[in-house]
Design an enzyme around this catalytic site. Structure first.
Site, PDB file in Angstrom:
ATOM      1  CE  LYS A  59     -21.462 -17.823  19.364  1.00 53.66           C
ATOM      2  NZ  LYS A  59     -20.930 -16.944  18.348  1.00 53.66           N
TER       3      LYS A  59
ATOM      4  N   GLY B 101     -20.217 -10.496  19.072  1.00 53.85           N
ATOM      5  CA  GLY B 101     -21.347  -9.733  18.567  1.00 53.85           C
ATOM      6  C   GLY B 101     -21.227  -9.274  17.137  1.00 53.85           C
TER       7      GLY B 101
ATOM      8  CB  THR C 156     -27.151 -15.351  17.966  1.00 55.00           C
ATOM      9  OG1 THR C 156     -25.763 -15.671  18.019  1.00 55.00           O
ATOM     10  CG2 THR C 156     -27.922 -16.354  18.807  1.00 55.00           C
TER      11      THR C 156
ATOM     12  CD  GLN D  41     -25.391 -24.766  21.647  1.00 57.01           C
ATOM     13  OE1 GLN D  41     -25.287 -23.550  21.480  1.00 57.01           O
ATOM     14  NE2 GLN D  41     -24.920 -25.411  22.704  1.00 57.01           N
TER      15      GLN D  41
ATOM     16  CD  GLN E 251     -19.000 -19.550  22.600  1.00 56.30           C
ATOM     17  OE1 GLN E 251     -18.635 -20.598  23.127  1.00 56.30           O
ATOM     18  NE2 GLN E 251     -18.801 -19.311  21.329  1.00 56.30           N
TER      19      GLN E 251
ATOM     20  CG  HIS F 127      13.109  12.478  26.436  1.00 49.84           C
ATOM     21  ND1 HIS F 127      14.459  12.712  26.534  1.00 49.84           N
ATOM     22  CD2 HIS F 127      12.929  11.197  26.824  1.00 49.84           C
ATOM     23  CE1 HIS F 127      15.064  11.608  26.941  1.00 49.84           C
ATOM     24  NE2 HIS F 127      14.163  10.679  27.132  1.00 49.84           N
TER      25      HIS F 127
END
Length: 903
Positions: free
Chosen positions: A26, A135, A139, A186, A312, A861
């Site tokens: 990430k 996931g 987060t 962030q 992301q 087959h």
């Protein structure tokens, strides 16, 4: 090298292997995104994997816990839950070192005191081209203040060992110790709307259609399934599909930190979260990101007012790759694996060897092979023949092709080629169906000769390009044996570069033998006679699939003989109790010498070796030269032999063959008698008798060319492995099986230069591992659209599983879902349910009562051998191994083509 615990996102640069090791998937991708012109990424920084290493070094108990974790079965959920929780507690209990704390605090100060942050896990095995791990770790949103951020960084470190992440790694063969955790911090974005953008349609795989999922507020409402999203599909700058959902709930940020679920104002619930213009502009940004990374992307985005920010971007790993074509034209590809009954991924050497020996050009994608049939579809005349041949063998593939044809303008219309002309691929056009039309449906490695039976019910006899003469088959088999014997003789003295020059010449002989007109005529004669009998007897007598019984115990079928011969091996072993007990305990393949020391063991060994002498070149997935052959892994056969000992008495092989002959003879007499009672009955009976004789003369030979191919392949393989052994002894390669991850030409270059690229071998190993997780489609377009087809039938009970009827009769019994032949545990009366069967599965057929497969066709087959043994069989049953549970009672309707689940 000085450790750095924090890097700003714009310091990370491109997402190469070095950045992945420092910042995780990430973080590395966010660093790359921040450098793309026109792409806005929220400000932030990455707590590097150096910090994670500091933390784990402070927890000495972790080593022992990871050892225990690596030994767990991925299906042992309770053990994983308990141990992973203990590991997380261990990681979270470690105090964050002061220097790490100081680095994080300084970076937070640059974002602004009291700034709300998103704290995101970024593992080094995450957002990779071959495994997204989406996931799997945690987060945290709207985290406020240094203490809270540091706490949540610790939680992110610990989330490397969530139960779901541990299971994901165990299932994907990834060592827990090789994965490290970085953490991205962030500036928090408080969006009006957010969601996911797929730059390729995640359902169809179409690379030209982008899909936007959108909702109000934070994206967690969509990710958690709290609301259904608005969906916009965009193609060529236009919204082509728009679905606006009723969005009753949303997730929003709390003023003091954290998030909460809220109700959406009733007046807004059915309003779109994006305008069409915004959706199109978002897709334009997505295309810019896709171009930068060079592959379709799964992009998390958010919108504040009219401004988009990218949270992301990761590669979409579930899409089936598309064969490379640089001509800008549309292409339609048919799966070779579905024709060959081997849809597993193949290793590079296997792919290149099959391409070098195939009769038509083939294209590689996702570890599988495809044939481009666009020229056939473009011409009305060859299109009809292609669809006819494909439809007889596999209606699902025909339906998939017709779906492509229904897409206006995708397949261009071209003039019909003149008789005797060749297509762009160089294959000659024959009648209504051309060479190469259906890879493997007729000829054994990719050529489907043309010519079709007379129209159903026409009463006209099918053409007879060769006489109904058993001597034709005898001569063809003799030619094949001479060719293999010459190959074995001539290859003995070849080593080094001279071996590869010799093999290229041998491949020419390989193709020449397959393309022998007499070989093709004999194959088609049996198939066309079968079609003729089924078509005409259905019209004249109202009887479906009459040829199934008429072909029982047909002579010369090397694959059905292989299954019966293993019953004879069981007869040799059955009287010797010590031999039986010994074979039940065998765990490796070096057992023959020990076996011979037991009372009766010499006879058992001789019987096994004689069997392997004739059939030891076979194995599951035998079209891939890299697969281990029975001669290399004889223990593979032991479970089947022991089942035969348990389930049958002596002499059953000959009894079953005679029973088949008797039933076929009775059926012939019954059919001819009933036909003679019809108007014009003598003519119909005489023509039918000629076709019965013809099908019994040639249908057994249908299996022999594949046997010849595999016999040659084993000779090639032994020579190449001997060369690999010399390379290992010289220190050029680390392991003989490294050559499996090189193409034939690459291996030739290694032998010539005495230099090998170990990194290339490792990349190929990783790619192969990822390809194994993909399910290949029957039909694939150059746009990336993957089609599996569907049945258009209204004569199947509502709860039944629909398939293709390939061997008549109805049987009820216990379903045994078997994905690995070595793990089969069958009893008389069981019904085998599996993904696909190639010839190597035929030894199991003698001990079962019916067959269900996910992949197959009328002349593949498994279908041929099921008819030989008189087993009711339904193939092409989508997801059969998932929808039918092992041990359930089922009923197989082999005449009508469906399966009922009874319990």
């Amino acid at each position: 090298m000085t450790e750095r615990y924090v890097l700003d996102l714009d310091e990370l640069g491109e997402a190469d292997e070095t950045r992945l090791a420092v910042a995780g998937g990430k973080g590395a991708h966010l660093g790359a995104l921040s450098r793309i012109e026109g792409i806005r990424v929220p400000d932030g920084f990455c707590v590097t994997t150096d910090a994670f290493r500091r933390i784990t070094a402070e927890a000495p108990a972790l080593d022992g816990l990871l050892d225990r974790l690596s030994r767990l079965d991925p299906d042992d959920r309770e053990a994983i839950r308990t141990l992973s929780a203990r590991i997380r507690r261990t990681v979270e209990s470690v105090a964050v070192p002061e220097d790490v704390t100081a680095s994080v605090t300084r970076s937070l100060a640059r974002l602004g005191e009291g700034t709300a942050c998103a704290v995101r896990s970024s593992a080094t095995a995450e957002d990779l081209p071959t495994a997204s791990f989406a996931g799997q770790q945690d987060t945290y949103l709207n985290v406020v203040g240094p203490a809270a951020v540091l706490e949540h960084i610790s939680r992110c470190w610990a989330s490397l060992f969530t139960e779901r992440a541990v299971i994901y790694r165990l299932r994907n063969g990834i060592d827990h110790r090789t994965v490290r955790m970085a953490v991205v911090v962030q500036r928090m974005v408080f969006p009006d709307a957010s969601g996911i953008l797929f730059t390729a349609d995640p359902v169809t795989g179409n690379r030209k259609v982008a899909t936007v999922d959108a909702g109000f507020g934070l994206g967690e409402a969509l990710v958690s399934g709290l609301v259904n999203p608005d969906v916009f599909k965009v193609r060529d700058g236009v919204v082509v599909v728009r679905t606006i959902a009723a969005k009753e709930r949303a997730v929003e940020a709390l003023p003091g930190g954290g998030t909460r679920e809220v109700a959406v104002d009733p007046g807004r619930r059915e309003q779109p979260s994006l305008t069409d213009a915004q959706a199109v502009r978002l897709v334009e940004l997505g295309r810019r990101i896709e171009a930068h990374f060079g592959r379709p992307q799964d992009i998390e985005w958010c919108r504040v007012d009219d401004d988009f920010q990218i949270i992301q971007s990761r590669p979409v790993t579930t899409l089936f790759p598309v064969p490379e074509a640089d001509d800008g034209e549309n292409h339609v590809y048919l799966s070779v694996g579905h024709q060959q009954m081997m849809t597993d991924a193949m290793k590079p050497l296997g792919l290149s060897m099959w391409r070098l020996t195939a009769m038509v050009p083939m294209h590689e994608a996702g570890g599988r092979l495809f044939v481009d049939v666009t020229p056939r579809l473009a011409s009305p005349a060859t299109r009809a023949g292609l669809l006819d041949v494909i439809g007889r063998g596999d209606p699902l593939t025909r339906d998939a092709l017709e779906t492509v044809l229904d897409a206006d303008g995708f397949v261009p219309s071209r003039p019909d080629p003149a008789a005797g002309a060749t297509t762009p691929g160089g294959e000659a056009v024959r009648g209504t169906a051309a060479d190469g039309a259906a890879p493997g449906s007729a000829a054994p490695n990719g050529a489907a000769p043309g010519g079709a039976a007379g129209p159903a019910g026409s009463g006209a006899a099918a053409p007879e390009p060769i006489a109904t003469d058993p001597a034709v088959v005898t001569e063809l088999i003799a030619r094949s044996r001479r060719s293999v014997a010459a190959l074995e003789h001539d290859i003995r003295t070849k080593t080094g570069p001279a071996l590869f020059d010799f093999l290229l010449e041998a491949f020419e002989e390989h193709r020449r033998a397959l393309g022998d007109p007499l070989n093709i005529q004999a194959i088609m004669a049996g198939m066309e006679a079968t079609w003729w009998l089924n078509d005409n007897l259905l019209e004249w007598l109202g009887e479906k699939n009459a040829a199934d019984t008429l072909t029982l115990s047909a002579p010369g079928n090397v694959t059905s003989e292989m299954g019966l011969a293993l019953l004879d091996v069981a007869d040799v072993i059955r009287p010797h109790a010590e031999v039986l007990e010994f074979l039940r305990t065998v765990e490796d393949d070096d057992f023959m010498d020990e076996l011979a020391k037991l009372p009766g063991g010499a006879e058992a060994r001789d019987a096994l070796e004689a069997y392997l002498g004739r059939y030891g070149m076979r194995c599951v997935g035998e079209i891939d030269i890299t697969r281990p052959r029975w001669s290399e892994r004889p223990a593979t056969l032991l479970p089947v032999i022991l089942d035969n000992v348990r389930n049958f008495g002596p002499g059953v092989a000959a009894q079953r063959f005679e029973q088949g002959l008797h039933r076929a003879g009775e059926k012939e007499r019954d059919v001819l008698s009933r036909l003679r009672d019809l108007p014009d009955g003598d003519r119909k009976a005489d023509e039918t008798k000629r076709m019965i004789d013809r099908v019994r003369t040639f249908i057994g030979y249908r299996e022999y060319p594949k046997y010849g191919i595999v016999s040659r392949y084993f000779v090639y393989k032994r020579a190449l492995l001997e060369e690999a052994g010399r390379l290992v002894r010289a220190g050029v390669l680390g392991d003989e099986e490294d050559v499996f991850y090189l193409t034939f030409q690459e291996l030739h270059d290694v032998v010539r230069t005495r230099k090998a690229d170990a990194a290339l071998v490792q990349r190929r190993r990783e790619a192969f591992r990822s390809y194994r997780t993909l399910t290949p489609p029957r039909v694939l377009t150059s746009d990336g659209e993957a089609l599996t087809g569907s049945y258009r039938r209204d004569d199947v009970p509502a709860c039944a599983l629909t398939g293709l009827p390939v061997s008549t009769g109805t049987v009820e019994g216990r379903a045994r879902v078997v994905l690995d032949i070595a793990k089969a545990d069958l009893e008389a009366g069981d019904i085998l349910v599996t993904a696909f069967t190639d010839p190597s599965w035929s030894p199991l057929f003698v001990g079962i009562a019916g067959l269900v497969t996910e992949v197959g066709g009328l002349m593949t087959h498994g279908a041929v051998i099921a008819r030989e043994y008189g087993l009711p069989a339904v193939v092409g049953v989508d997801a059969a191994t998932r929808l039918i549970r092992d041990g359930q009672r089922i009923r197989v309707h082999g005449t009508e083509g469906y399966v009922e689940i009874l319990s």
